[in-house]
Every structure is written in structure tokens, then in C-alpha cells.
Design a protein around this motif. Structure first.
Motif, PDB file in Angstrom:
ATOM      1  N   LEU A  10      14.721   6.361  11.771  1.00 15.44           N
ATOM      2  CA  LEU A  10      13.332   6.756  11.979  1.00 15.44           C
ATOM      3  C   LEU A  10      12.601   6.857  10.640  1.00 15.44           C
ATOM      4  O   LEU A  10      11.461   6.393  10.502  1.00 15.44           O
ATOM      5  CB  LEU A  10      13.271   8.094  12.710  1.00 15.44           C
ATOM      6  CG  LEU A  10      11.882   8.598  13.106  1.00 15.44           C
ATOM      7  CD1 LEU A  10      11.303   7.728  14.225  1.00 15.44           C
ATOM      8  CD2 LEU A  10      11.945  10.057  13.551  1.00 15.44           C
ATOM      9  N   ALA A  11      13.263   7.442   9.647  1.00 12.40           N
ATOM     10  CA  ALA A  11      12.661   7.585   8.319  1.00 12.40           C
ATOM     11  C   ALA A  11      12.370   6.219   7.698  1.00 12.40           C
ATOM     12  O   ALA A  11      11.303   6.016   7.094  1.00 12.40           O
ATOM     13  CB  ALA A  11      13.585   8.390   7.403  1.00 12.40           C
ATOM     14  N   LEU A  12      13.298   5.291   7.847  1.00  8.46           N
ATOM     15  CA  LEU A  12      13.094   3.955   7.304  1.00  8.46           C
ATOM     16  C   LEU A  12      11.923   3.259   7.988  1.00  8.46           C
ATOM     17  O   LEU A  12      11.093   2.609   7.326  1.00  8.46           O
ATOM     18  CB  LEU A  12      14.368   3.118   7.473  1.00  8.46           C
ATOM     19  CG  LEU A  12      14.300   1.670   6.955  1.00  8.46           C
ATOM     20  CD1 LEU A  12      13.982   1.641   5.459  1.00  8.46           C
ATOM     21  CD2 LEU A  12      15.621   0.944   7.239  1.00  8.46           C
ATOM     22  N   ASP A  13      11.829   3.403   9.296  1.00 10.84           N
ATOM     23  CA  ASP A  13      10.727   2.799  10.056  1.00 10.84           C
ATOM     24  C   ASP A  13       9.381   3.362   9.589  1.00 10.84           C
ATOM     25  O   ASP A  13       8.443   2.604   9.322  1.00 10.84           O
ATOM     26  CB  ASP A  13      10.925   3.052  11.543  1.00 10.84           C
ATOM     27  CG  ASP A  13       9.746   2.571  12.368  1.00 10.84           C
ATOM     28  OD1 ASP A  13       9.416   1.374  12.308  1.00 10.84           O
ATOM     29  OD2 ASP A  13       9.140   3.403  13.074  1.00 10.84           O
ATOM     30  N   TYR A  14       9.294   4.676   9.480  1.00  9.94           N
ATOM     31  CA  TYR A  14       8.034   5.302   9.070  1.00  9.94           C
ATOM     32  C   TYR A  14       7.687   4.934   7.636  1.00  9.94           C
ATOM     33  O   TYR A  14       6.519   4.683   7.316  1.00  9.94           O
ATOM     34  CB  TYR A  14       8.110   6.820   9.231  1.00  9.94           C
ATOM     35  CG  TYR A  14       7.609   7.295  10.572  1.00  9.94           C
ATOM     36  CD1 TYR A  14       6.309   7.764  10.741  1.00  9.94           C
ATOM     37  CD2 TYR A  14       8.436   7.261  11.696  1.00  9.94           C
ATOM     38  CE1 TYR A  14       5.846   8.190  11.973  1.00  9.94           C
ATOM     39  CE2 TYR A  14       7.985   7.688  12.932  1.00  9.94           C
ATOM     40  CZ  TYR A  14       6.680   8.154  13.061  1.00  9.94           C
ATOM     41  OH  TYR A  14       6.226   8.572  14.287  1.00  9.94           O
ATOM     42  N   SER A  15       8.691   4.911   6.760  1.00  8.10           N
ATOM     43  CA  SER A  15       8.444   4.566   5.361  1.00  8.10           C
ATOM     44  C   SER A  15       7.919   3.141   5.237  1.00  8.10           C
ATOM     45  O   SER A  15       6.966   2.876   4.493  1.00  8.10           O
ATOM     46  CB  SER A  15       9.738   4.716   4.558  1.00  8.10           C
ATOM     47  OG  SER A  15       9.560   4.282   3.227  1.00  8.10           O
TER      48      SER A  15
END
Length: 211
Positions: A10-15
Motif C-alpha cells: 500500500l505504501a509503495l502504491d501511494y508513494s
């Protein structure tokens, strides 16, 4: 999928989406009309400084939006991991005509969670709207619970939050903020969300000493 890996994904997607949005806005701003910089100069702000201010103001808007959405979604994942039947629902407004429905960010059994990364509002109308919302939640037989990770710094915004806390408690609900919010997620969902986020953050941007 282990919850930590789900949050990492999720963090990678948002970043990725945040950086793409910032890059696009930065590119778009190259064609902006900057005739208003005349007023900046009247107020003692140079052309270059004016450009930097406008750029970072735009970056800040994206960052705030994506940061809030990410933390709220990561929190929901923790509860969905622990309670597979949990999730967002909408309930009809039994206290008025507008809005027609209210959303519960995450319903865990009878616990109706309102998840906020932070809330810096100073609008008094916010109290009325939130009061109506939690009354509607109570009408539906649920317990309103506010989980807010970062408390505001300004006095007026703090007073709004103090009033909201009183409203939650008065209707039989609960209000968790700051360290109490992280502790609530750990206790209720069994996930140390803060520790996971600290690991990801330190891998991507190592902690620097404060100036």
C-alpha cells in the motif's frame, strides 16, 4: 498475505502515485501565468522565492492528501486483517435530510470507527456535523469510535477536538488520539501499525537528527 507486506504494498502504491502527481503538477506549472508575482514583489518576495512558494504549496496539498488517505487505508487493513467481516458501510441519516447517508470508515462488530490521520479544522460547523453523524451512528445501534493519530497544534483546532471528545463520550462512544490511537489499533487488531510504519520509513528515508 501478512499484514506488514500488505501495508508495504500500500505504501509503495501511494508513494508512486504521489510522486507522479507531483511531477505532473510541477510540469503543468511551467506554463502557468505568473503575472501575480508582481504582488509578491510588492510584498518583498522575489520571483524565484515566489516560484518556490507556489511549488511547495502545491506539493504540500498533494502530500497532505496522500498521507492522510494512506494512513487511513493502512489502519483499515489492520482491522480487516484481524476481522475479515469488517469494512466500510453507509447508513441512512435519521436526523436530517442532508446528507442522505453517513459513511462509517470501518465497522468492526458494533464498533463504528471514524479513522483520521489528523484533523486541524477550526470550523465550528464541524462540531454540529460530527454531532449529527455520531447520533445517527448511535441510532443505528453502533458505538461511535474516533481514532485520530495526530492531534492539532493550534489552540482553536485543539478546542474543536476537545469538544468532539466530549460529544463522543456523552453518547457512549470513545475518542482515541495520539499514542492512544496507535495503542488502540494494537490492542483491538493485534497489529503494531506504528512499528511497521517506522520500519518502512527508516528504510526509505533514514531518520535525521533535529536541527
Amino acid at each position: 498475505m501478512p499484514i506488514e507486506q500488505a501495508i508495504r504494498d500500500l505504501a509503495l502504491d501511494y508513494s508512486t502515485r504521489l510522486l507522479a502527481a507531483i511531477d505532473q503538477r510541477t510540469s503543468d506549472m511551467l506554463a502557468d501565468d505568473v503575472s501575480h508575482y508582481l504582488i509578491y514583489r510588492v510584498l518583498g518576495i522575489s520571483h524565484i522565492e515566489g516560484q518556490q512558494i507556489d511549488l511547495y504549496q502545491n506539493k504540500g496539498r498533494f502530500l497532505y492528501k496522500y498521507a492522510g488517505s494512506f494512513l487511513e487505508q493502512a489502519t483499515k487493513k489492520c482491522f480487516e486483517y484481524a476481522f475479515p467481516e469488517s469494512g466500510s458501510i453507509r447508513i441512512p441519516n435519521t436526523r436530517g435530510q442532508r446528507p442522505k447517508t453517513f459513511e462509517i470508515d470501518c465497522l468492526v462488530g458494533n464498533d463504528a470507527l471514524e479513522i483520521k490521520w489528523k484533523d486541524a479544522t477550526t470550523d465550528g460547523d464541524h462540531i454540529t456535523k460530527e454531532h449529527t453523524r455520531i447520533q445517527v451512528i448511535a441510532d443505528a445501534g453502533y458505538i461511535p469510535i474516533r481514532v485520530m493519530f495526530y492531534y492539532p497544534n493550534r489552540q482553536q483546532a485543539m478546542r474543536i477536538q476537545q469538544t468532539l471528545e466530549t460529544l463522543y463520550q456523552g453518547i457512549g462512544g470513545h475518542y482515541h488520539y495520539g499514542e492512544g490511537a496507535w495503542a488502540y489499533v494494537l490492542e483491538k487488531a493485534g497489529v503494531d501499525l506504528k512499528a511497521i510504519l517506522e520500519r518502512i520509513a527508516n528504510e526509505r528515508v533514514p531518520q535525521q537528527a533535529s536541527i
